[in-house]
Design a protein around this motif. Structure first.
Motif, short mmCIF file in Angstrom:
data_model
loop_
_atom_site.label_atom_id
_atom_site.label_comp_id
_atom_site.label_asym_id
_atom_site.label_seq_id
_atom_site.Cartn_x
_atom_site.Cartn_y
_atom_site.Cartn_z
N SER A 1 0.82 -1.22 0.00
CA SER A 1 0.00 0.00 0.00
C SER A 1 0.85 1.27 0.00
CB SER A 1 -0.94 0.01 1.21
OG SER A 1 -0.20 -0.03 2.43
N ASP A 2 2.04 1.23 0.59
CA ASP A 2 2.91 2.41 0.57
C ASP A 2 3.23 2.86 -0.85
OD1 ASP A 2 2.99 2.49 3.32
OD2 ASP A 2 5.06 1.79 3.51
N HIS A 3 3.38 1.90 -1.77
CA HIS A 3 3.71 2.25 -3.14
C HIS A 3 2.56 3.01 -3.81
CE1 HIS A 3 7.18 -0.85 -3.71
NE2 HIS A 3 7.08 -0.46 -2.45
N GLN A 4 1.35 2.56 -3.54
CA GLN A 4 0.18 3.23 -4.11
C GLN A 4 0.08 4.66 -3.60
OE1 GLN A 4 -3.63 1.19 -3.86
NE2 GLN A 4 -4.70 3.13 -3.53
N VAL A 5 0.25 4.84 -2.30
CA VAL A 5 0.11 6.17 -1.70
C VAL A 5 1.22 7.10 -2.21
CG1 VAL A 5 0.09 7.46 0.46
CG2 VAL A 5 -1.04 5.24 0.33
N VAL A 6 2.43 6.60 -2.29
CA VAL A 6 3.54 7.42 -2.78
C VAL A 6 3.30 7.81 -4.24
CG1 VAL A 6 6.00 7.39 -3.39
CG2 VAL A 6 5.24 6.57 -1.14
N PHE A 7 2.83 6.88 -5.05
CA PHE A 7 2.52 7.20 -6.44
C PHE A 7 1.51 8.34 -6.51
CE2 PHE A 7 -0.06 6.94 -10.22
CZ PHE A 7 0.84 6.67 -11.24
N ASP A 8 0.42 8.24 -5.76
CA ASP A 8 -0.61 9.27 -5.80
C ASP A 8 -0.07 10.63 -5.35
OD1 ASP A 8 -2.42 7.42 -6.70
OD2 ASP A 8 -3.39 7.11 -4.76
N ALA A 9 0.76 10.62 -4.32
CA ALA A 9 1.32 11.88 -3.84
C ALA A 9 2.25 12.51 -4.87
CB ALA A 9 2.06 11.65 -2.52
N VAL A 10 3.07 11.67 -5.51
CA VAL A 10 4.00 12.19 -6.51
C VAL A 10 3.25 12.74 -7.72
CG1 VAL A 10 5.87 11.60 -8.10
CG2 VAL A 10 5.92 10.75 -5.76
N MET A 11 2.14 12.11 -8.09
CA MET A 11 1.36 12.65 -9.21
C MET A 11 0.89 14.07 -8.91
SD MET A 11 1.57 10.40 -11.53
CE MET A 11 3.17 10.00 -10.77
N SER A 12 0.50 14.33 -7.67
CA SER A 12 0.08 15.67 -7.30
C SER A 12 1.27 16.62 -7.21
CB SER A 12 -0.65 15.64 -5.94
OG SER A 12 -1.88 14.98 -6.05
N ALA A 13 2.43 16.09 -6.90
CA ALA A 13 3.62 16.93 -6.73
C ALA A 13 4.44 17.08 -8.01
CB ALA A 13 4.50 16.35 -5.62
N THR A 14 3.88 16.64 -9.13
CA THR A 14 4.60 16.78 -10.41
C THR A 14 3.70 17.37 -11.50
OG1 THR A 14 4.07 14.47 -10.95
CG2 THR A 14 6.23 14.89 -9.95
N LYS A 15 2.65 18.07 -11.11
CA LYS A 15 1.77 18.69 -12.09
C LYS A 15 2.55 19.70 -12.93
CE LYS A 15 -2.39 18.28 -9.22
NZ LYS A 15 -3.42 19.02 -8.45
N SER A 16 2.34 19.63 -14.24
CA SER A 16 3.16 20.42 -15.16
C SER A 16 3.02 21.92 -14.95
CB SER A 16 2.80 20.06 -16.61
OG SER A 16 3.05 18.69 -16.84
N PHE A 17 1.83 22.39 -14.56
CA PHE A 17 1.67 23.84 -14.42
C PHE A 17 2.33 24.38 -13.16
CE2 PHE A 17 -2.09 21.94 -12.45
CZ PHE A 17 -2.23 22.65 -11.27
N ARG A 18 2.63 23.49 -12.21
CA ARG A 18 3.35 23.93 -11.01
C ARG A 18 4.83 23.55 -11.05
NH1 ARG A 18 -0.16 25.89 -7.41
NH2 ARG A 18 -2.30 25.04 -7.31
N TYR A 19 5.16 22.52 -11.80
CA TYR A 19 6.54 22.03 -11.85
C TYR A 19 6.95 21.88 -13.31
CZ TYR A 19 4.89 20.78 -7.18
OH TYR A 19 4.34 20.82 -5.92
N PRO A 20 7.08 22.99 -14.02
CA PRO A 20 7.31 22.93 -15.47
C PRO A 20 8.67 22.35 -15.86
CG PRO A 20 7.52 25.19 -14.67
CD PRO A 20 6.98 24.39 -13.54
N PHE A 21 9.58 22.23 -14.90
CA PHE A 21 10.90 21.68 -15.21
C PHE A 21 10.85 20.18 -15.42
CE2 PHE A 21 10.41 22.85 -10.70
CZ PHE A 21 10.33 21.59 -10.11
#
Length: 223
Positions: free
Chosen positions: A114-134
């Motif tokens: 379950s840790d892998h699923q939660v980390v995946f979901d968190a990283v998806m939110s923390a890599t949105k292109s409009f906030r993290y264009p790099f």
């Protein structure tokens, strides 16, 4: 030269999933960074001896990879699904901003852990292109002992579409994994040299290489 970040729910996931690829990145001059989400502490039921041993393992592994940075969030292992997702996003986002990686590797969402699923979901939110264009490339890696046991009926399974030839780096990857002595075992245990070599050979067969690691491309931005 790229900034490359691997996000590992637990120390050893990075090596299981993309250790050879990280070594290849480093050999080609890229800067590689390691984000470890969980960590051992007495509050989570680990002994001082276990905590000290894991600290030594992480230091030794970091030195062998020549990571440009290592960040440990120290969150509770096997309990991430009990935390508010916003707390995890709030811990990961500053790391993303500080490192500003062009490439990011994350665990596969439908792993058994379950840790892998939660980390995946968190990283998806923390890599949105409009906030993290790099961020220009986002890939998910497979973790032997977790990805192969993710048997959710609705999941189509790990279907790689990116392969990296690690023929020159497989032996060192396996040597690094042996440092995590409490995580590795003898075949047919999945986290064993024989099993990991077999997976690398299979991925090599699929990509015309002696040994390879496989990934699913989630996003790529070319500008």
């Amino acid at each position: 030269m790229k900034n490359v970040l691997v996000v590992a729910p637990h120390a050893d996931d990075e090596s299981l999933g993309c250790g050879g690829t990280l070594l290849r990145h480093r050999a080609e001059g890229d800067h590689i960074h390691w984000l470890i989400v969980t960590g051992m502490s007495e509050a989570y039921g680990y002994s001082p001896e276990q905590i000290a041993a894991r600290k030594r393992e992480i230091e030794k592994v970091a030195d062998l990879y020549h990571f440009s940075s290592v960040t440990e969030l120290g969150l509770p292992p096997a309990q991430l699904d009990a935390l508010p997702l916003g707390q995890l996003i709030g811990a990961i986002s500053p790391v993303i901003n500080r490192i500003a990686p062009q490439w990011v590797y994350v665990p596969y969402r439908n792993d058994a852990h379950s840790d892998h699923q939660v980390v995946f979901d968190a990283v998806m939110s923390a890599t949105k292109s409009f906030r993290y264009p790099f961020i220009k490339r986002l890939m998910t890696y497979e973790t032997l002992s977790e990805t192969d046991f993710g048997l959710k009926p609705e999941d189509g399974g790990f279907r790689p579409n990116i392969y990296v030839d690690i023929s020159q780096h497989l032996d060192k990857k396996l040597d690094i994994l042996d440092i995590f002595s409490s995580e590795m075992g003898e075949f047919p245990f999945p986290r064993s040299r024989k099993a990991l070599s077999a997976l690398a050979a299979l991925r090599g067969v699929q990509s015309n290489a002696e040994a390879a690691e496989a990934f699913m491309l989630l996003k790529e931005i070319n500008q």
